[in-house]
Design a protein around this motif. Structure first.
Motif, PDB file in Angstrom:
ATOM      1  N   ALA A   8      35.122  11.497 -90.914  1.00 21.97           N
ATOM      2  CA  ALA A   8      35.814  12.768 -91.110  1.00 21.97           C
ATOM      3  C   ALA A   8      35.143  13.574 -92.212  1.00 21.97           C
ATOM      4  CB  ALA A   8      37.277  12.522 -91.456  1.00 21.97           C
ATOM      5  N   ALA A   9      34.732  12.894 -93.289  1.00 27.16           N
ATOM      6  CA  ALA A   9      34.051  13.588 -94.385  1.00 27.16           C
ATOM      7  C   ALA A   9      32.758  14.212 -93.905  1.00 27.16           C
ATOM      8  CB  ALA A   9      33.787  12.609 -95.530  1.00 27.16           C
ATOM      9  N   ARG A  10      31.971  13.460 -93.147  1.00 27.01           N
ATOM     10  CA  ARG A  10      30.709  14.004 -92.643  1.00 27.01           C
ATOM     11  C   ARG A  10      30.948  15.203 -91.731  1.00 27.01           C
ATOM     12  NH1 ARG A  10      29.670   8.364 -92.407  1.00 27.01           N
ATOM     13  NH2 ARG A  10      30.211   8.300 -90.177  1.00 27.01           N
ATOM     14  N   HIS A  11      31.977  15.100 -90.910  1.00 35.40           N
ATOM     15  CA  HIS A  11      32.298  16.188 -89.985  1.00 35.40           C
ATOM     16  C   HIS A  11      32.732  17.439 -90.757  1.00 35.40           C
ATOM     17  CE1 HIS A  11      33.728  18.212 -86.403  1.00 35.40           C
ATOM     18  NE2 HIS A  11      34.921  18.347 -86.959  1.00 35.40           N
ATOM     19  N   LEU A  12      33.585  17.265 -91.767  1.00 33.36           N
ATOM     20  CA  LEU A  12      34.054  18.403 -92.539  1.00 33.36           C
ATOM     21  C   LEU A  12      32.928  19.023 -93.361  1.00 33.36           C
ATOM     22  CD1 LEU A  12      37.510  17.053 -93.747  1.00 33.36           C
ATOM     23  CD2 LEU A  12      37.101  18.806 -92.018  1.00 33.36           C
ATOM     24  N   LEU A  13      32.033  18.207 -93.861  1.00 36.29           N
ATOM     25  CA  LEU A  13      30.876  18.733 -94.581  1.00 36.29           C
ATOM     26  C   LEU A  13      30.028  19.607 -93.661  1.00 36.29           C
ATOM     27  CD1 LEU A  13      29.907  15.543 -96.610  1.00 36.29           C
ATOM     28  CD2 LEU A  13      30.553  17.763 -97.599  1.00 36.29           C
ATOM     29  N   ALA A  14      29.862  19.171 -92.419  1.00 32.68           N
ATOM     30  CA  ALA A  14      29.112  19.972 -91.451  1.00 32.68           C
ATOM     31  C   ALA A  14      29.835  21.281 -91.152  1.00 32.68           C
ATOM     32  CB  ALA A  14      28.889  19.164 -90.170  1.00 32.68           C
ATOM     33  N   ARG A  15      31.176  21.214 -91.054  1.00 31.41           N
ATOM     34  CA  ARG A  15      31.950  22.429 -90.796  1.00 31.41           C
ATOM     35  C   ARG A  15      31.850  23.395 -91.969  1.00 31.41           C
ATOM     36  NH1 ARG A  15      35.592  22.642 -86.510  1.00 31.41           N
ATOM     37  NH2 ARG A  15      35.578  24.845 -87.072  1.00 31.41           N
ATOM     38  N   MET A  16      31.855  22.871 -93.195  1.00 26.76           N
ATOM     39  CA  MET A  16      31.679  23.706 -94.368  1.00 26.76           C
ATOM     40  C   MET A  16      30.340  24.410 -94.343  1.00 26.76           C
ATOM     41  SD  MET A  16      34.132  23.983 -96.706  1.00 26.76           S
ATOM     42  CE  MET A  16      33.267  24.259 -98.243  1.00 26.76           C
ATOM     43  N   GLN A  17      29.306  23.663 -94.003  1.00 28.79           N
ATOM     44  CA  GLN A  17      27.962  24.219 -93.958  1.00 28.79           C
ATOM     45  C   GLN A  17      27.869  25.314 -92.888  1.00 28.79           C
ATOM     46  OE1 GLN A  17      25.497  23.597 -96.055  1.00 28.79           O
ATOM     47  NE2 GLN A  17      24.157  25.075 -95.021  1.00 28.79           N
ATOM     48  N   ALA A  18      28.457  25.035 -91.735  1.00 29.01           N
ATOM     49  CA  ALA A  18      28.440  26.011 -90.657  1.00 29.01           C
ATOM     50  C   ALA A  18      29.225  27.261 -91.031  1.00 29.01           C
ATOM     51  CB  ALA A  18      28.998  25.393 -89.379  1.00 29.01           C
ATOM     52  N   ALA A  19      30.343  27.073 -91.731  1.00 34.73           N
ATOM     53  CA  ALA A  19      31.187  28.203 -92.138  1.00 34.73           C
ATOM     54  C   ALA A  19      30.504  29.078 -93.170  1.00 34.73           C
ATOM     55  CB  ALA A  19      32.527  27.697 -92.671  1.00 34.73           C
TER      56      ALA A  19
END
Length: 313
Positions: A301-312
């Protein structure tokens, strides 16, 4: 200017800004409902102030925030020599937010604190730090001072060897003793922590974050000159009972425009699908709790949210 003219000014503000700051009902998990509030006692009798006080109350701002906004609207009108109904106040000068005094400011931290995990134990802090979460907070609730000291020390040890910045919620003395990167406090903590203690934290070089829930609290936080300011709750949350209604994206964006001199953290009910909209307001960090601790696989979940942050971004 008579009462009818002041009423007309108030209605003009409401008409211009109700789409952004009025009640918002979307009938989903992240809906924000802002209801009209009683008009609080006036602190002055200037027409712009009285009109804004009435309008901001009708738009759902609680008394102290309506008064703070009305004061800002009056100062804006005096500064520009006109009453501009289209311009929602966002100049720090109109809120009495002068430039920071370097001698009184807390130590700096990055403007982009990134994904910010708020976590219940030192074990969780270590797990998320090793998973790459750049900013973590230990929110450990206990009245046992020895247990608090032990947990805070364990959290400081848990982030060693990682790049994570560790903030300790509330327990400022234990955080200083253990050498934590920073401390996070709420508005109620500012009532308890005296100026001498604040100076002790400041002189140690430890960073300080402060929670806010509206205009009046942002003004109060600025007086302390913290390292960062948290803005929330943006959306409904069940994690703690909030004294104020969820703020919503329009208010969050207005807060960001006003408080640009600080690193800003958005917190409260922010699901991953809302990361783009929240980041679009200009905040440099999004705080999450349940998205990590309630996940079946927290590291994934952390890795996924980090990717979402980067994309955002």
């Amino acid at each position: 200017m008579d009462s009818a003219e002041i009423k007309a000014l108030a209605q003009a503000i409401i008409h211009q800004h109700s789409a952004n700051f009025g009640a918002q009902l979307h009938h989903d998990a992240n809906s924000v409902e802002l209801t009209p509030q009683p008009v609080p006692p006036a602190l002055r009798q200037d027409p712009a102030y009285l009109a804004a006080l009435e309008a901001c109350s009708e738009l759902g701002f609680i008394a102290v925030d309506a008064q703070t906004l009305a004061q800002a609207w009056q100062r804006q009108s005096e500064r520009t020599d006109q009453f501009d109904v289209t311009h929602w106040p966002d100049d720090p000068r109109d809120f009495g937010l002068g430039k920071a005094d370097p001698a009184l400011a807390f130590a700096h931290c990055p403007r982009e604190l990134g994904l910010y995990g708020v976590l219940p134990t030192a074990e969780w802090v270590g797990r998320m730090a090793r998973a790459g979460v750049p900013t973590v907070q230990l929110r450990f609730k206990s009245g046992d001072r020895a247990a608090v000291a032990q947990e805070v020390k364990a959290a400081v040890e848990a982030v060693k060897g990682t790049q994570a910045r560790l903030f300790i919620n509330d327990h400022w003395q234990a955080a200083l003793d253990a050498g934590a990167y920073g401390i996070h406090v709420g508005q109620e903590d500012l009532d308890v922590i005296g100026q001498r203690d604040l100076q002790t934290i400041r002189s140690s070089g430890t960073r300080l974050g402060v929670s806010t829930h509206g205009y009046a609290e942002m003004v109060r936080a600025h007086a302390v000159q913290p390292s960062y300011i948290a803005l929330g709750a943006v959306f409904p949350t069940t994690l703690k009972k909030m004294a104020t209604a969820p703020q919503g994206l329009a208010r969050l964006a207005a807060y960001v425009r006003l408080m640009q001199q600080y690193p800003l953290v958005a917190i409260g009910g922010i699901s991953e699908d809302l990361f783009p909209a929240v980041r679009a307001t200009g905040v440099g960090s999004v705080a999450v709790v349940r998205a990590l601790v309630n996940a079946p696989d927290p590291e994934a979940a952390a890795r996924h949210l980090l990717a979402r942050m980067q994309a955002a971004a």
